[in-house]
Design a protein around this motif. Structure first.
Motif, short mmCIF file in Angstrom:
data_model
loop_
_atom_site.label_atom_id
_atom_site.label_comp_id
_atom_site.label_asym_id
_atom_site.label_seq_id
_atom_site.Cartn_x
_atom_site.Cartn_y
_atom_site.Cartn_z
N THR A 1 8.26 -2.15 -12.55
CA THR A 1 9.13 -1.82 -13.68
C THR A 1 9.41 -0.32 -13.80
O THR A 1 10.13 0.09 -14.70
CB THR A 1 8.50 -2.32 -14.98
N SER A 2 8.82 0.47 -12.91
CA SER A 2 9.07 1.90 -12.91
C SER A 2 8.91 2.44 -11.50
O SER A 2 8.22 1.84 -10.68
CB SER A 2 8.11 2.62 -13.87
N ILE A 3 9.54 3.57 -11.23
CA ILE A 3 9.44 4.16 -9.90
C ILE A 3 8.16 4.98 -9.78
O ILE A 3 7.57 5.40 -10.79
CB ILE A 3 10.66 5.04 -9.58
N ASN A 4 7.69 5.15 -8.55
CA ASN A 4 6.54 6.01 -8.26
C ASN A 4 5.29 5.64 -9.06
O ASN A 4 4.51 6.50 -9.45
CB ASN A 4 6.90 7.49 -8.51
N THR A 5 5.14 4.34 -9.31
CA THR A 5 3.95 3.84 -10.01
C THR A 5 3.32 2.74 -9.17
O THR A 5 3.97 1.73 -8.87
CB THR A 5 4.32 3.30 -11.40
N SER A 6 2.08 2.91 -8.79
CA SER A 6 1.40 1.97 -7.90
C SER A 6 0.93 0.73 -8.64
O SER A 6 0.50 0.80 -9.80
CB SER A 6 0.19 2.64 -7.24
N ARG A 7 0.98 -0.39 -7.94
CA ARG A 7 0.37 -1.63 -8.39
C ARG A 7 -0.59 -2.06 -7.28
O ARG A 7 -0.17 -2.37 -6.17
CB ARG A 7 1.42 -2.72 -8.65
N TYR A 8 -1.89 -2.04 -7.57
CA TYR A 8 -2.92 -2.42 -6.61
C TYR A 8 -3.46 -3.80 -6.95
O TYR A 8 -3.67 -4.12 -8.12
CB TYR A 8 -4.09 -1.43 -6.64
N CYS A 9 -3.71 -4.61 -5.93
CA CYS A 9 -4.42 -5.88 -6.06
C CYS A 9 -5.53 -5.84 -5.01
O CYS A 9 -5.24 -5.78 -3.81
CB CYS A 9 -3.51 -7.07 -5.80
N THR A 10 -6.79 -5.88 -5.43
CA THR A 10 -7.89 -5.67 -4.48
C THR A 10 -9.03 -6.65 -4.69
O THR A 10 -9.20 -7.20 -5.78
CB THR A 10 -8.45 -4.24 -4.60
N ILE A 11 -9.82 -6.83 -3.63
CA ILE A 11 -11.06 -7.58 -3.68
C ILE A 11 -12.11 -6.79 -2.90
O ILE A 11 -11.77 -5.98 -2.03
CB ILE A 11 -10.93 -8.99 -3.09
N SER A 12 -13.37 -7.03 -3.19
CA SER A 12 -14.44 -6.33 -2.46
C SER A 12 -14.42 -6.71 -0.99
O SER A 12 -14.24 -7.88 -0.64
CB SER A 12 -15.80 -6.69 -3.07
N ALA A 13 -14.58 -5.73 -0.13
CA ALA A 13 -14.58 -5.97 1.31
C ALA A 13 -15.95 -6.44 1.78
O ALA A 13 -16.98 -5.99 1.26
CB ALA A 13 -14.18 -4.70 2.06
N PRO A 14 -16.02 -7.34 2.76
CA PRO A 14 -17.31 -7.80 3.26
C PRO A 14 -18.04 -6.74 4.07
O PRO A 14 -19.26 -6.79 4.23
CB PRO A 14 -16.94 -9.00 4.13
N SER A 15 -17.28 -5.76 4.63
CA SER A 15 -17.88 -4.69 5.41
C SER A 15 -16.85 -3.57 5.55
O SER A 15 -15.68 -3.73 5.16
CB SER A 15 -18.30 -5.18 6.80
N ALA A 16 -17.26 -2.46 6.12
CA ALA A 16 -16.32 -1.35 6.32
C ALA A 16 -15.29 -1.69 7.40
O ALA A 16 -14.16 -1.20 7.36
CB ALA A 16 -17.07 -0.09 6.69
#
Length: 406
Positions: free
Chosen positions: A213-228
């Motif tokens: 809904t706006s420019i230059n604004t991040s939307r993150y969707c994340t989950i914990s990683a099982p490893s690096a």
């Protein structure tokens, strides 16, 4: 049998709305898919009820319903001539369409004949229905739904899916096979009805929608990683061509926070070029590592696949058109030692600071997974985050993180 009426205007001039027929529609805020039945009510009994159930509160819904005690077939307007204005307007805003119909069938067999011009969605629905125990066949040409003028295909992308449910299949949806108006209006449904609707909805639930809904604004969707060390992939599309500045759709790995992460970014440029880059964000500063201009062409609703692998200090990425073969070779590879902790994995959606699209731009993410034998997760629908979804291969669950504005 030829239709009695050539188009909606002809029908409306000879039939009484509210007595002979009715029109119903609903457009939930943010909905980009449509579930429609243009031969609902007594015309093709059961099709309207299924369209309504599948739409729920997440899809646009439309039904043209025959109300006559007898002779509802007179209200049938073939899909290529169906021009009722409410439905046409709804379809003009839909990215994907599921159009429900009924046909007699030849062997009194419960089955669904699938057609339409959207091959990817058609395949997803076929798989979901078969996995739920329903018979699916390829629609014969006379009900194939392949004409661009078919109302199922008159959406933004010019392609939809047409489900022709046999009479025996629709009879399974109601107690004692009774498809009468009295039974349908009673609200009584069988377990098969709800199982069928859930299977079709599963094709929809493979996607998560992020409203930018706006420019230059991040939307993150994340989950914990099982490893690096991770190997992740997803598919993504946007609902508009980029204007003024690009659409940036990204996989993220070793995500500590919005200021520290690795990124594999697809840029949908203003020239419709698709550019793949590997990037890092460290202490809030984003740095381009390597770049590859693909031979792909962006279009509204066109879905692309992207893959990111992080192993030790090595980063690799590739991109391709969803529904085609994954290229065997990595398109980008580099090394970097800035980020070492496992953190999280996920997706990031953002518009260029020079973007001039009419907002919102909707990013559609799907098929997100950790590519290993025992870890697989799928993104389900969420406004600007990720909601819970059970893995098909492992007990991995997603959790919602707050939106981070940069």
């Amino acid at each position: 049998m030829a239709d009695l009426y050539d188009d909606y205007a002809d029908l409306a001039a000879n039939e009484v709305e509210g007595v002979d027929y009715s029109r119903h529609s609903n457009t939930p805020a943010g909905a980009t898919w449509s579930s429609i039945a243009i031969h609902g009510g007594g015309i093709e009994a059961g099709s309207g009820e299924m369209a309504y159930q599948v739409a729920g509160s997440r899809m646009m819904y439309y039904e043209f319903k025959g109300l006559k005690n007898t002779g509802n077939q007179d209200l049938h307007i073939t899909s290529t001539h169906f021009d009722e204005p409410i439905c046409v307007a709804l379809q003009a805003t839909a990215l994907r369409t599921i159009s429900f119909h009924g046909y007699t069938g030849t062997l009194l067999q419960p089955e669904t004949a699938l057609g339409g011009l959207d091959p990817l969605l058609r395949a997803r629905i076929a798989t979901a229905l078969r996995n739920a125990g329903f018979a699916v066949i390829n629609a014969p040409s006379e009900i194939g739904g392949t004409d661009p003028l078919n109302i199922a295909n008159r959406n933004v992308r010019g392609e939809g899916v047409q489900l022709e449910m046999s009479r025996a299949q629709r009879q399974q949806f109601f107690p004692n096979g009774d498809t009468s108006r009295a039974m349908r209006d009673s609200g009584q449904r069988t377990a098969a009805f709800y199982a069928y609707a859930a299977a079709v909805q599963a094709a929809y639930e493979g996607y998560g929608y992020v409203s930018l809904t706006s420019i230059n604004t991040s939307r993150y969707c994340t989950i914990s990683a099982p490893s690096a060390d991770v190997d992740i992939s997803a598919t993504v599309s946007t609902d508009k061509l980029a204007s003024g500045g690009g659409h940036f759709m990204q996989l993220v790995a070793r995500w500590a926070d919005a200021s520290n992460t690795y990124l594999a970014r697809l840029e949908f440029s203003t020239t419709q070029t698709v550019i793949l880059t590997l990037r890092k964000r460290v202490a809030g500063t984003e740095t381009l590592l390597v770049q590859h201009t693909t031979d792909l062409t962006h279009a509204a609703g066109r879905r692309f696949a992207i893959r990111l692998q992080v192993s030790g200090s090595t980063l690799r990425a590739k991109a391709w058109l969803d529904g085609t073969y994954e290229p065997p070779a990595w398109q980008l590879e580099t090394t970097d030692t800035s980020l070492t902790a496992a953190g999280s994995v996920g997706v990031r959606s953002i518009l260029s600071s020079t973007n001039t699209n009419v907002l919102p731009v909707t990013a559609s993410w799907g098929d997100f997974r950790l590519r290993s034998d025992r870890q697989r997760v799928f993104v389900t629908r969420s406004a600007n985050g990720v909601s819970k979804s059970h893995s098909a291969l492992a007990d991995v669950r997603l959790r919602k993180r707050p939106v981070v504005a940069l």
